[in-house]
Design a protein around this motif. Structure first.
Motif, short mmCIF file in Angstrom:
data_model
loop_
_atom_site.label_atom_id
_atom_site.label_comp_id
_atom_site.label_asym_id
_atom_site.label_seq_id
_atom_site.Cartn_x
_atom_site.Cartn_y
_atom_site.Cartn_z
N ILE A 1 0.84 -1.20 0.00
CA ILE A 1 0.00 0.00 0.00
C ILE A 1 0.87 1.26 0.00
N GLU A 2 1.95 1.24 0.77
CA GLU A 2 2.86 2.38 0.82
C GLU A 2 3.44 2.67 -0.56
N PHE A 3 3.86 1.62 -1.26
CA PHE A 3 4.42 1.79 -2.60
C PHE A 3 3.40 2.45 -3.53
N ILE A 4 2.17 1.98 -3.47
CA ILE A 4 1.13 2.49 -4.38
C ILE A 4 0.73 3.91 -4.02
N GLU A 5 0.69 4.22 -2.73
CA GLU A 5 0.34 5.58 -2.32
C GLU A 5 1.40 6.58 -2.73
N GLU A 6 2.65 6.14 -2.82
CA GLU A 6 3.76 7.05 -3.16
C GLU A 6 4.11 7.02 -4.64
N GLU A 7 3.40 6.23 -5.44
CA GLU A 7 3.73 6.11 -6.86
C GLU A 7 3.41 7.40 -7.62
N ASP A 8 3.99 7.53 -8.81
CA ASP A 8 3.67 8.62 -9.71
C ASP A 8 2.28 8.33 -10.28
N LYS A 9 1.29 9.15 -9.92
CA LYS A 9 -0.09 8.87 -10.32
C LYS A 9 -0.27 8.92 -11.83
N ALA A 10 0.58 9.66 -12.51
CA ALA A 10 0.49 9.73 -13.97
C ALA A 10 1.07 8.48 -14.62
N ASN A 11 1.87 7.75 -13.87
CA ASN A 11 2.49 6.53 -14.40
C ASN A 11 2.50 5.47 -13.29
N PRO A 12 1.32 4.91 -12.95
CA PRO A 12 1.21 3.96 -11.83
C PRO A 12 2.10 2.73 -12.00
N LEU A 13 2.47 2.15 -10.87
CA LEU A 13 3.35 0.98 -10.88
C LEU A 13 2.60 -0.26 -11.32
N SER A 14 3.20 -1.04 -12.20
CA SER A 14 2.62 -2.32 -12.61
C SER A 14 2.93 -3.37 -11.55
N ASP A 15 2.28 -4.51 -11.64
CA ASP A 15 2.54 -5.59 -10.68
C ASP A 15 3.99 -6.06 -10.77
N GLU A 16 4.53 -6.06 -11.98
CA GLU A 16 5.93 -6.46 -12.18
C GLU A 16 6.87 -5.49 -11.46
N PHE B 1 12.19 -9.22 -0.17
CA PHE B 1 11.15 -10.23 -0.32
C PHE B 1 11.02 -10.63 -1.79
N SER B 2 11.10 -11.93 -2.03
CA SER B 2 10.99 -12.43 -3.40
C SER B 2 9.58 -12.92 -3.66
N PHE B 3 8.82 -12.11 -4.42
CA PHE B 3 7.46 -12.47 -4.78
C PHE B 3 7.31 -12.48 -6.29
N ALA B 4 6.58 -13.46 -6.79
CA ALA B 4 6.27 -13.50 -8.21
C ALA B 4 5.23 -12.43 -8.53
N ARG B 5 5.15 -12.02 -9.78
CA ARG B 5 4.19 -10.99 -10.19
C ARG B 5 2.76 -11.40 -9.84
N ARG B 6 2.43 -12.68 -10.08
CA ARG B 6 1.06 -13.14 -9.80
C ARG B 6 0.74 -13.08 -8.31
N THR B 7 1.75 -13.24 -7.46
CA THR B 7 1.52 -13.13 -6.01
C THR B 7 1.22 -11.69 -5.63
N ILE B 8 1.95 -10.75 -6.22
CA ILE B 8 1.68 -9.34 -5.99
C ILE B 8 0.29 -8.99 -6.47
N ALA B 9 -0.10 -9.52 -7.64
CA ALA B 9 -1.44 -9.26 -8.19
C ALA B 9 -2.51 -9.79 -7.24
N LYS B 10 -2.27 -10.95 -6.64
CA LYS B 10 -3.23 -11.54 -5.70
C LYS B 10 -3.39 -10.66 -4.47
N TYR B 11 -2.27 -10.18 -3.91
CA TYR B 11 -2.34 -9.32 -2.73
C TYR B 11 -3.03 -8.00 -3.08
#
Length: 468
Positions: free
Chosen positions: A413-428, A439-449
């Motif tokens: 949530i912290e990462f997303i709140e601090e992202e550039d709103k004009a260019n949001p962060l992808s799951d990757e 922390f080693s997480f796969a993209r699909r795990t991030i998408a699930k969370y």
């Protein structure tokens, strides 16, 4: 050719008494009250204690009846610490549509007026997620109730933003708009584009199922129309109804445990509410004594009936007592395991905890812990929580430190709140940032969370920004 084979096998079967204990264990407080009322109605050998003194309290045994022991005493099903409480806080068992939409608002950087307008629109939605009021009346209402001067154009812009919240299509003003919003958020394949054209230009014919007329007007082949129709039929006509149902929102739960801090020490009790003390009906005791020397067939049948009812009542009382003991042992184990969290109420102190951890501490089966955690609640000095809230998997970083998945989500949530709103962060990209945290997480795990947190995809977050 048939053969006779002698085979030995080991099977575990629950006794009727064990089945009753298991069923009662998973009942929340309100359902337990209903279950007791039903048992009192069906079994005349069981009765509620209206008044009792300390001298009357104690355990009861069927042998007391058979062996002509003195009058049976009350079998108090609840400990004295579980005092009856009056008005007690309740917690909605299901997060409402309004709550989910308001939570998604916090990911947008809105000024004070925009936030007030957005909240007003969300609270104006019907229970199925539709906005059935016209903009002119909403402009007047928000001016009257919130003293905010706005325009239909400003309301329309904010409504467009809300319509792209999850579930997609919520806050639509009619079915046509609801379906079109969902189609706009899909990958724009030929079938999806055709479906948009059908709903935008031929919605009336579509509603009247005049499919041949649609194909003729839009010059569509049978195959193209069939593919577009398949897309449309898989849309949700009431996206809000699956989340927010008036019956669900009225279904409140009452906490099974009350945790207080006194002089720096935990005090855990189980409030009794309206759950009564139970005992065997004394009149049935006297009848059993009289019928013990039964001689006629009718008298013997009466004796069997009395014993069955008394034994059933004893089983029920024992099941209630076992339920209380099991719940207390389980909650005490959770309290010991998460003691730092319960003292401070800080979720960062919540340790990764699985069913097996509590099962080992409470010396109970994992399935028993699962049943207890499924529908029980506790009130603490920092809120009311389901016991499931305290269970979470853990993740280990590169330095070997173990952290609850709930805390991992807070980092997300912290990462997303601090992202550039004009260019949001992808799951990757989020997965790569988590990698830098160890922390080693796969993209699909991030998408699930992310989905569990009701955070839209980067594409939807960017679109919401552009629509403002």
């Amino acid at each position: 050719m048939l053969k006779q084979v002698l085979q030995q096998s080991l099977q575990q079967k629950l006794s009727p008494k064990q089945v009753q204990v298991v069923r009662m264990l998973q009942l929340p407080v309100l359902q337990l009250e209903q279950r007791i009322e039903k048992e009192l109605e069906e079994n005349p050998a069981l009765e509620e204690v209206i008044t009792c003194t300390e001298e009357e309290e104690g355990n009861i045994s069927i042998d007391e009846y058979v062996n002509h022991e003195p009058s049976a005493r009350i079998y108090n099903t609840f400990s004295s610490s579980g005092a009856v409480l009056g008005n007690f806080p309740t917690l909605s068992a299901k997060e409402s549509l309004q709550e989910q939409l308001e939570m998604q608002l916090r990911y947008l950087h809105l000024n004070e007026q925009q936030l007030a307008i957005a909240l007003f629109l969300i609270r104006s939605l019907d229970t199925d997620g539709y906005l059935r009021r016209n903009m002119a009346s909403l402009v007047d209402d928000i001016a009257f109730h919130s003293n905010i001067e706005t325009s239909e154009q400003e309301l329309e812009a904010m409504l467009k933003t809300i319509q792209h919240f999850e579930p997609i299509g919520v806050a639509a003003r009619n079915l046509q708009e609801c379906l079109l919003i969902q189609l706009e958020n899909k990958e724009q394949t030929i079938a999806v584009v055709t479906a948009i054209t059908i709903l935008f230009k031929q919605f009336e014919n579509f509603s009247n199922r005049a499919f041949d007329r649609i194909k003729e007007k839009l010059q569509l082949s049978d195959e193209n129309f069939k593919e577009a129709l398949n897309v449309i039929t898989h849309l949700n006509p009431k996206p809000g109804a699956s989340i927010d149902n008036i019956d669900d929102r009225m279904n409140h739960v009452i906490p099974d445990f009350l945790l207080e801090m006194k002089n720096g020490e935990f005090q855990l009790i189980m409030p009794r509410y309206t759950i009564p003390d139970l005992r065997i009906n004394r009149r049935y005791q006297d009848m059993l004594k009289r019928e013990e020397k039964a001689k006629t067939k009718q008298d013997k049948e009466m004796l069997i009936f009395l014993r069955q009812k008394i034994e059933s009542a004893k089983w029920f009382i024992d099941a209630l007592k076992q339920r209380q003991d099991t719940l207390m042992h389980t909650m005490q184990a959770i309290l010991d395991y998460q003691s730092d969290y319960f003292r401070e109420g800080d979720e960062s102190l919540l340790r990764p905890m699985a069913l097996k951890h509590i099962a080992a501490m409470a010396n109970l089966d994992i399935s028993t812990i699962s049943r207890v955690a499924a529908s029980k609640y506790i009130q603490t000095h920092f809120g009311i929580f389901s016991l499931k809230h305290f269970f979470s998997d853990g993740a280990t970083n590169d330095s070997g430190e173990e952290m609850s998945i709930r805390n991992v989500k807070k980092i997300l949530i912290e990462f997303i709140e601090e992202e550039d709103k004009a260019n949001p962060l992808s799951d990757e990209e989020l997965a790569e940032m988590m990698q830098k945290r160890g922390f080693s997480f796969a993209r699909r795990t991030i998408a699930k969370y992310r989905e569990q947190l009701n955070i839209p995809t980067s594409r939807v977050r960017k679109r919401s920004l552009l629509l403002r």
